[in-house]
Structure formats: C-alpha cells, structure tokens
Design a protein around this motif. Structure first.
Motif, PDB file in Angstrom:
ATOM      1  N   LEU A  94       0.819  -1.200   0.000  1.00  0.00           N
ATOM      2  CA  LEU A  94       0.000   0.000   0.000  1.00  0.00           C
ATOM      3  C   LEU A  94       0.862   1.262   0.000  1.00  0.00           C
ATOM      4  CD1 LEU A  94      -2.656  -1.097   2.645  1.00  0.00           C
ATOM      5  CD2 LEU A  94      -2.772  -1.288   0.162  1.00  0.00           C
ATOM      6  N   ALA A  95       0.337   2.308  -0.607  1.00  0.00           N
ATOM      7  CA  ALA A  95       1.028   3.592  -0.638  1.00  0.00           C
ATOM      8  C   ALA A  95       1.011   4.202   0.757  1.00  0.00           C
ATOM      9  CB  ALA A  95       0.359   4.528  -1.633  1.00  0.00           C
ATOM     10  N   GLN A  96       2.142   4.738   1.180  1.00  0.00           N
ATOM     11  CA  GLN A  96       2.276   5.353   2.496  1.00  0.00           C
ATOM     12  C   GLN A  96       2.626   6.826   2.345  1.00  0.00           C
ATOM     13  OE1 GLN A  96       1.921   3.721   5.597  1.00  0.00           O
ATOM     14  NE2 GLN A  96       1.156   2.042   4.328  1.00  0.00           N
ATOM     15  N   ASP A  97       2.032   7.634   3.186  1.00  0.00           N
ATOM     16  CA  ASP A  97       2.351   9.058   3.244  1.00  0.00           C
ATOM     17  C   ASP A  97       3.207   9.262   4.486  1.00  0.00           C
ATOM     18  OD1 ASP A  97       2.413  11.772   2.843  1.00  0.00           O
ATOM     19  OD2 ASP A  97       0.423  12.136   3.682  1.00  0.00           O
ATOM     20  N   ILE A  98       4.480   9.624   4.296  1.00  0.00           N
ATOM     21  CA  ILE A  98       5.409   9.802   5.416  1.00  0.00           C
ATOM     22  C   ILE A  98       5.713  11.287   5.545  1.00  0.00           C
ATOM     23  CG2 ILE A  98       7.686   9.230   6.334  1.00  0.00           C
ATOM     24  CD1 ILE A  98       7.565   6.699   4.596  1.00  0.00           C
ATOM     25  N   ARG A  99       5.443  11.796   6.716  1.00  0.00           N
ATOM     26  CA  ARG A  99       5.710  13.216   6.986  1.00  0.00           C
ATOM     27  C   ARG A  99       6.684  13.321   8.148  1.00  0.00           C
ATOM     28  NH1 ARG A  99      -0.267  15.959   6.481  1.00  0.00           N
ATOM     29  NH2 ARG A  99      -0.688  15.090   4.444  1.00  0.00           N
ATOM     30  N   SER A 100       7.639  14.196   7.987  1.00  0.00           N
ATOM     31  CA  SER A 100       8.589  14.404   9.079  1.00  0.00           C
ATOM     32  C   SER A 100       8.459  15.839   9.571  1.00  0.00           C
ATOM     33  CB  SER A 100      10.020  14.115   8.626  1.00  0.00           C
ATOM     34  OG  SER A 100      10.393  15.024   7.629  1.00  0.00           O
ATOM     35  N   THR A 101       8.474  15.963  10.872  1.00  0.00           N
ATOM     36  CA  THR A 101       8.427  17.283  11.481  1.00  0.00           C
ATOM     37  C   THR A 101       9.659  17.424  12.361  1.00  0.00           C
ATOM     38  OG1 THR A 101       7.075  16.425  13.281  1.00  0.00           O
ATOM     39  CG2 THR A 101       5.911  17.460  11.451  1.00  0.00           C
ATOM     40  N   GLY A 102      10.392  18.484  12.169  1.00  0.00           N
ATOM     41  CA  GLY A 102      11.611  18.699  12.950  1.00  0.00           C
ATOM     42  C   GLY A 102      11.427  19.835  13.921  1.00  0.00           C
ATOM     43  N   ARG A 103      11.877  19.617  15.122  1.00  0.00           N
ATOM     44  CA  ARG A 103      11.800  20.662  16.153  1.00  0.00           C
ATOM     45  C   ARG A 103      13.181  20.812  16.765  1.00  0.00           C
ATOM     46  NH1 ARG A 103       7.824  17.895  19.821  1.00  0.00           N
ATOM     47  NH2 ARG A 103       7.319  16.437  18.190  1.00  0.00           N
ATOM     48  N   SER A 104      13.630  22.019  16.859  1.00  0.00           N
ATOM     49  CA  SER A 104      14.919  22.210  17.530  1.00  0.00           C
ATOM     50  C   SER A 104      14.643  22.595  18.977  1.00  0.00           C
ATOM     51  CB  SER A 104      15.753  23.279  16.828  1.00  0.00           C
ATOM     52  OG  SER A 104      15.159  24.529  16.948  1.00  0.00           O
ATOM     53  N   SER A 105      15.462  22.028  19.835  1.00  0.00           N
ATOM     54  CA  SER A 105      15.235  22.263  21.266  1.00  0.00           C
ATOM     55  C   SER A 105      16.302  23.190  21.834  1.00  0.00           C
ATOM     56  CB  SER A 105      15.206  20.924  22.017  1.00  0.00           C
ATOM     57  OG  SER A 105      16.408  20.230  21.759  1.00  0.00           O
ATOM     58  N   GLY A 106      16.499  24.316  21.199  1.00  0.00           N
ATOM     59  CA  GLY A 106      17.421  25.312  21.712  1.00  0.00           C
ATOM     60  C   GLY A 106      18.862  25.063  21.355  1.00  0.00           C
ATOM     61  N   GLY A 107      19.320  23.842  21.342  1.00  0.00           N
ATOM     62  CA  GLY A 107      20.709  23.537  21.036  1.00  0.00           C
ATOM     63  C   GLY A 107      20.855  23.096  19.585  1.00  0.00           C
ATOM     64  N   ASP A 108      21.951  22.384  19.348  1.00  0.00           N
ATOM     65  CA  ASP A 108      22.199  21.888  18.004  1.00  0.00           C
ATOM     66  C   ASP A 108      21.394  20.627  17.706  1.00  0.00           C
ATOM     67  OD1 ASP A 108      23.939  23.909  17.470  1.00  0.00           O
ATOM     68  OD2 ASP A 108      25.711  22.782  18.142  1.00  0.00           O
ATOM     69  N   ALA A 109      20.967  19.941  18.742  1.00  0.00           N
ATOM     70  CA  ALA A 109      20.245  18.684  18.539  1.00  0.00           C
ATOM     71  C   ALA A 109      18.848  18.978  18.000  1.00  0.00           C
ATOM     72  CB  ALA A 109      20.141  17.920  19.846  1.00  0.00           C
ATOM     73  N   GLU A 110      18.464  18.202  17.017  1.00  0.00           N
ATOM     74  CA  GLU A 110      17.150  18.400  16.411  1.00  0.00           C
ATOM     75  C   GLU A 110      16.338  17.120  16.564  1.00  0.00           C
ATOM     76  OE1 GLU A 110      15.689  18.958  11.965  1.00  0.00           O
ATOM     77  OE2 GLU A 110      16.961  20.590  12.644  1.00  0.00           O
ATOM     78  N   ASN A 111      15.140  17.261  17.055  1.00  0.00           N
ATOM     79  CA  ASN A 111      14.248  16.109  17.194  1.00  0.00           C
ATOM     80  C   ASN A 111      13.381  16.020  15.941  1.00  0.00           C
ATOM     81  OD1 ASN A 111      15.213  15.629  19.748  1.00  0.00           O
ATOM     82  ND2 ASN A 111      13.665  16.934  20.725  1.00  0.00           N
ATOM     83  N   THR A 112      13.415  14.869  15.300  1.00  0.00           N
ATOM     84  CA  THR A 112      12.598  14.666  14.105  1.00  0.00           C
ATOM     85  C   THR A 112      11.557  13.618  14.414  1.00  0.00           C
ATOM     86  OG1 THR A 112      14.492  15.161  12.712  1.00  0.00           O
ATOM     87  CG2 THR A 112      12.644  14.056  11.675  1.00  0.00           C
ATOM     88  N   GLU A 113      10.344  13.938  14.103  1.00  0.00           N
ATOM     89  CA  GLU A 113       9.248  13.012  14.335  1.00  0.00           C
ATOM     90  C   GLU A 113       8.667  12.598  12.985  1.00  0.00           C
ATOM     91  OE1 GLU A 113       4.858  13.405  16.186  1.00  0.00           O
ATOM     92  OE2 GLU A 113       6.482  14.221  17.401  1.00  0.00           O
TER      93      GLU A 113
END
Length: 182
Positions: A94-113
């Motif tokens: 099946l076709a999948q729709d993948i979305r990524s959302t990135g949030r930076s938490s003040g530092g260089d580290a980035e959280n990607t969901e």
C-alpha cells in the motif's frame, strides 16, 4: 436581380462541393452520437476492470479447484485433485504518506518526528479504499496431483507439464500419483 445572382452563386458552390459538404455533415452527425451504452452512465475503462481483478484477494482453494478442473479436461486424466503448497502468500503493498516534522530544542540537537499513514482514496459517497502500489503474487513451493489416469506415462507427463506452466514450479517439485480405486 442581385438576389437571384446570389442564389445562383450559392447553388453553384453547393453543386461543386457537394461531396465535401456530405463528409462534413456526416462528421458532425458522428460527433453528436452518444458513446457507450447502458443507462446513461459511462462504461468503466478496461484499465479499471483489470486493476480491480488484480487487487482481488488470492484464494489457494479456488486456485486448486480451477487447476483441478483444467487438468481433468486432459484426455485420459479422469478425475483430478490438486494440492498446492505456498512458500509465501500474496500481499498488497500500500502507498504510504510519510511526513517528518523537525523541532529544535534550543541547542544543536534536532528532534525529528516521523508520521506514517496509508493513502486512502474516495471512490464515491462513503466508499474509501487504500491505494495499492503493487500486488506480490504468492510463490508456490510444491504441487501434488492425484489423478485417475496417472498410471499412463503420457497422461502423467501432460499433467506435470500443465501444472509447471501454470504455477512456475520445476517438474522436480511436482508429484503425480494415481488415484485410489473406489
């Protein structure tokens, strides 16, 4: 007088080009004809029918039954029973729709969901279905053919070749045996 000469010119023009006029009128008539038949709805496209046929679920029992019926039509085979084993069953991708959302938490580290969801299309009112990218057909592992006429070597060979061509199995993975007398 002027009116009479106009009529003569039009009549001459029509008589010279009467065949062209007939072809043009026939073309306009054909363009106005409704295409397709039935009760006013449009006929489904061949591609739609083919897609629906491919998406239909695989039934091992139905496949065995269809092959047994076809094999029983071979001259001398008699009654035939077919048992197939599968290495893997069929599946739809099946076709999948993948979305990524990135949030930076003040530092260089980035959280990607990542969020993943199946693509759904609407096929009319209250009718939805997932979008299938491809259909993976089942892979056969082996076949057993039990036939009344299997004691004849020619019939046994024809049965084996028929099943090999229908399933893609090598003849070393197909067993043909004689049916028990009742």
């Amino acid at each position: 007088m002027k009116d009479k000469s106009k009529n003569n010119k039009i009549t001459d023009l029509l008589s010279k080009n009467k065949y062209v006029l007939i072809v043009v009128l026939a073309g306009v008539f054909l363009l106005l004809l409704p295409l397709g038949g039935g009760s006013g709805g449009e006929a489904p496209l061949p591609e739609t029918r083919q897609t629906n046929a491919v998406v239909s679920e695989f039934s091992l029992y139905e496949q065995e039954r269809r092959i047994a019926y076809a094999l029983s039509q071979i001259d001398g085979a008699g009654e035939v029973t077919v048992v197939l084993t599968l290495r893997s069953s069929g599946q739809r991708v099946l076709a999948q729709d993948i979305r990524s959302t990135g949030r930076s938490s003040g530092g260089d580290a980035e959280n990607t969901e990542l969020t993943e969801s199946t693509v759904i299309i609407s096929a009319g009112s209250q009718q939805q279905s997932p979008v299938a990218l491809k259909y993976i057909y089942p892979e056969y592992l082996g076949a057993l053919i039990v036939a009344e006429g299997a004691d004849n070597a020619t019939v046994r060979l024809e049965l084996m070749n028929a099943v090999a061509s229908l399933t893609g199995l090598g003849t070393d993975r197909i067993t043909v045996t004689r049916m028990r007398s009742q």
